[in-house]
Structures are given as structure tokens and as C-alpha cells.
Scaffold this active site. Sequence first.
Site, PDB file in Angstrom:
ATOM      1  N   ARG A 228       0.524  -1.300  -0.043  1.00 17.95           N
ATOM      2  CA  ARG A 228       0.013   0.071  -0.151  1.00 17.95           C
ATOM      3  C   ARG A 228       0.804   1.249  -0.115  1.00 17.95           C
ATOM      4  O   ARG A 228       0.529   2.267  -0.838  1.00 17.95           O
ATOM      5  CB  ARG A 228      -0.929   0.072   1.257  1.00 17.95           C
ATOM      6  CG  ARG A 228      -2.182  -0.607   1.089  1.00 17.95           C
ATOM      7  CD  ARG A 228      -2.741  -1.172   2.342  1.00 17.95           C
ATOM      8  NE  ARG A 228      -1.568  -1.862   2.984  1.00 17.95           N
ATOM      9  CZ  ARG A 228      -1.849  -3.353   2.738  1.00 17.95           C
ATOM     10  NH1 ARG A 228      -2.831  -3.703   1.955  1.00 17.95           N
ATOM     11  NH2 ARG A 228      -0.811  -3.974   3.090  1.00 17.95           N
ATOM     12  N   THR A 229       1.906   1.407   1.005  1.00 17.90           N
ATOM     13  CA  THR A 229       2.549   2.606   0.979  1.00 17.90           C
ATOM     14  C   THR A 229       3.390   2.981  -0.220  1.00 17.90           C
ATOM     15  O   THR A 229       3.238   4.110  -0.767  1.00 17.90           O
ATOM     16  CB  THR A 229       3.490   2.491   2.398  1.00 17.90           C
ATOM     17  OG1 THR A 229       2.799   2.003   3.500  1.00 17.90           O
ATOM     18  CG2 THR A 229       3.980   3.997   2.680  1.00 17.90           C
TER      19      THR A 229
ATOM     20  N   LYS B  72      23.886  -5.639  -2.888  1.00 13.95           N
ATOM     21  CA  LYS B  72      25.200  -5.625  -2.932  1.00 13.95           C
ATOM     22  C   LYS B  72      26.051  -4.834  -1.572  1.00 13.95           C
ATOM     23  O   LYS B  72      27.183  -4.893  -1.843  1.00 13.95           O
ATOM     24  CB  LYS B  72      25.725  -5.034  -4.081  1.00 13.95           C
ATOM     25  CG  LYS B  72      25.319  -5.661  -5.560  1.00 13.95           C
ATOM     26  CD  LYS B  72      25.909  -4.837  -6.602  1.00 13.95           C
ATOM     27  CE  LYS B  72      25.168  -5.068  -7.982  1.00 13.95           C
ATOM     28  NZ  LYS B  72      25.356  -4.201  -8.960  1.00 13.95           N
TER      29      LYS B  72
ATOM     30  N   ARG C 186      11.570   3.875   3.103  1.00 14.41           N
ATOM     31  CA  ARG C 186      11.216   2.930   4.300  1.00 14.41           C
ATOM     32  C   ARG C 186      12.444   2.088   4.383  1.00 14.41           C
ATOM     33  O   ARG C 186      13.125   1.504   3.621  1.00 14.41           O
ATOM     34  CB  ARG C 186      10.171   1.973   3.553  1.00 14.41           C
ATOM     35  CG  ARG C 186       9.862   0.773   4.543  1.00 14.41           C
ATOM     36  CD  ARG C 186       8.632   0.047   3.956  1.00 14.41           C
ATOM     37  NE  ARG C 186       7.420   0.736   4.436  1.00 14.41           N
ATOM     38  CZ  ARG C 186       6.312   0.352   4.573  1.00 14.41           C
ATOM     39  NH1 ARG C 186       6.168  -1.116   4.274  1.00 14.41           N
ATOM     40  NH2 ARG C 186       5.062   0.820   4.954  1.00 14.41           N
TER      41      ARG C 186
ATOM     42  N   HIS D 183       5.698   5.519  11.720  1.00 12.38           N
ATOM     43  CA  HIS D 183       5.089   5.568  10.390  1.00 12.38           C
ATOM     44  C   HIS D 183       4.015   6.582  10.191  1.00 12.38           C
ATOM     45  O   HIS D 183       2.907   6.633  10.208  1.00 12.38           O
ATOM     46  CB  HIS D 183       4.350   4.072   9.807  1.00 12.38           C
ATOM     47  CG  HIS D 183       3.991   3.886   8.802  1.00 12.38           C
ATOM     48  ND1 HIS D 183       4.156   4.819   7.547  1.00 12.38           N
ATOM     49  CD2 HIS D 183       3.855   2.757   8.122  1.00 12.38           C
ATOM     50  CE1 HIS D 183       3.912   4.069   6.445  1.00 12.38           C
ATOM     51  NE2 HIS D 183       3.550   2.577   6.711  1.00 12.38           N
TER      52      HIS D 183
END
Length: 312
Positions: free
Chosen positions: A59-60, A88, A110, A138
Site C-alpha cells: 500500500r505505502t 550488494k 522505508r 510510520h
Amino acid sequence: MGPSVDFLGRDVVSARDFKRDQYDEMLRAVEDLEKSRESLDGTLKGKLAALLFFEPSTRTYSSFQIAAEKLGMRVSGFAGPTGSSITKGETLHDTVRMFEGYGADVFIIRHSKMGAARFAAEISDVPVVSAGDGSREHPTQAMVDLYAIKKAFGRIDGLKVGMLGDLRYGRTSSSLAYALSNFDVEITFIAPEALQMRPEVSHFLTQRGVTPRTAGAFKDVAGSLDVLYVTRIQKERIPDPTEYEKVKGMYEVNLEALRDAKPSLKVLHPLPRVDELSTDIDETNYAQYFVQAAGGLPLRMALLNLILGGAR
Ligand code: NCD
């Protein structure tokens, strides 16, 4: 609407950084947008949004992406660790630097590490918006949640809000609690002891004059609540698998559990749900979680527009 003094050029890394006036401004902006008094389509034409998602998201990520695109922005970045050079070993620092070099006008980040968004904000010259920071914050989800409550009741003040679930490791509950501390609400943290809210969150609320209550189970407070905010157990964030085994399946909100609830109760959930929220309430008047999720798009459009100073 005119440029926003409170939001223009601002980072959004913690729900604690915003006060009542700003939450009210945010809610007004998204309400105006949804009532189509203000179309924001294309207002940020030519600007570049860098979406750096070091953790998975449905969703975000997609709501920020669609929001940015509707505003006319170009979007670049990655939607999870696979498909980028994080695998990496590339650092957040280098990734931010690089996208700045590509002309990013805003970062939406995020990350599994607490403090990652704040760190990015310190090294970046352009605004950083947290899209989830470890198990702590959040902030844009908290705005989405406030908006869902406002939509259901026409107000936030005067409501009794229960938060049920993994309050200890879940970042949405703490951000929502911080945001709600600006309103005249009663908050009850409902969780088994091992998943109760972190003390620093309760302290913050108490300092703000909203002393939270606690309960061990939903049935203890079922009849008194206006809003029930349910969250899943954050399996991936619980450090010890045996700790998870002890708490898994400890609570489930279903029609039977809601037997003593007020008919006007609204159930929210940031989603994804696992087994803590039964589909048997999806088609009832209690369910507000799909409305809540849908609100993420206009809310994030309104937010980006305020931060980046789009027209209108
Ligand atoms: C939440 C998250 O990522 O913290 N999801 C979301 O953004 N709606 C909730 C969760 O993962 O449980």
C-alpha cells in the site's frame, strides 16, 4: 490554498514533530481534495520523487507512487531490497547522495533500521518523508489513520480509541498514538504483556496530557470504544522466534468478539492482516479498513503538494 508555512520544505520523519494545527491543516487539505474543490493533478509537474524502499511494501509504496504520478511527478527508486544494489551492500547514505545527484526533489524512504529517515533527512538537502522506520514510526500512516477516523465520525475529539495488537514492535500504533495526543481523546492500549506499548510512547502521551489506559484483552473494554485499531503481530521484528511462538494467535477480532461492541464502533487496520482480523466483518458497518486504505492515496497527494509547494 496558497503555500503552506507549516509544511513547505519540511521533513516528515516522526508523528511527534507535528502539532494540532498541522494535523488540522493536513486533514483540511485532503478533505478539499476529495471533495474535488481542488484538483491537484499535475501541480508538481516536472519534479522527481525518489522512492527508496529498503523493506517490502504494498500500500505505502503504490499509494505514494500513484500520488506522485497524479501530481505530475516523475518517480524513480525501488520497491524493496531486490532489484537494487542494496543486496550488494550499498548504504542508505550513498543511495541518498546518488538520487540527489539525479535531481530528486523529495525522498520517500522505508527502512528496517530505526532512525534511518532522520539520518537521511540530515544528509539530504531536499525533504525526506518516512514511509516506515524500523519498529518505531510510520508518520504518514498515522495521517491516513486520522483521516479514516475523521471520515467515519466527522471529528476526532471526544472519541475513545483502543489499539489492539503488537503495540511493542508495530510502528503504526506508536505513530498514531503520537498523532492522537494532539486531540481530546481517550486511548487504551490493548495487548498481552509481551506486546504492550513501549514505555517511551506512554510517557510521551502522559506528558501531552493524554494518559493512556491499558487492558490485557479486547473483551475487557469492548463496550466502551468508538474506534478499534487492530494490528498484526510483527513476526519479522520480534527478535526471538520462541517469543513469537508464545504470542502468535493470541487475539482475533471477529463478529463474535464484537458482540458487546457499540453498533457505531469502527474497526481500523493499517493492513496487511494475517489472522488477527477476520474477514467475517468485512461487509459489516464496523469495517473501516478498506476506506482507510483508500484514503492513503489522496492523503499522500495532499501531503506531497503541501511539502513541495504545488500550485493552488
Ligand atoms: C504497516 C507497516 O509497514 O508498518 N503497513 C502499512 O504501511 N500499511 C503495518 C504492518 O506491516 O503491519
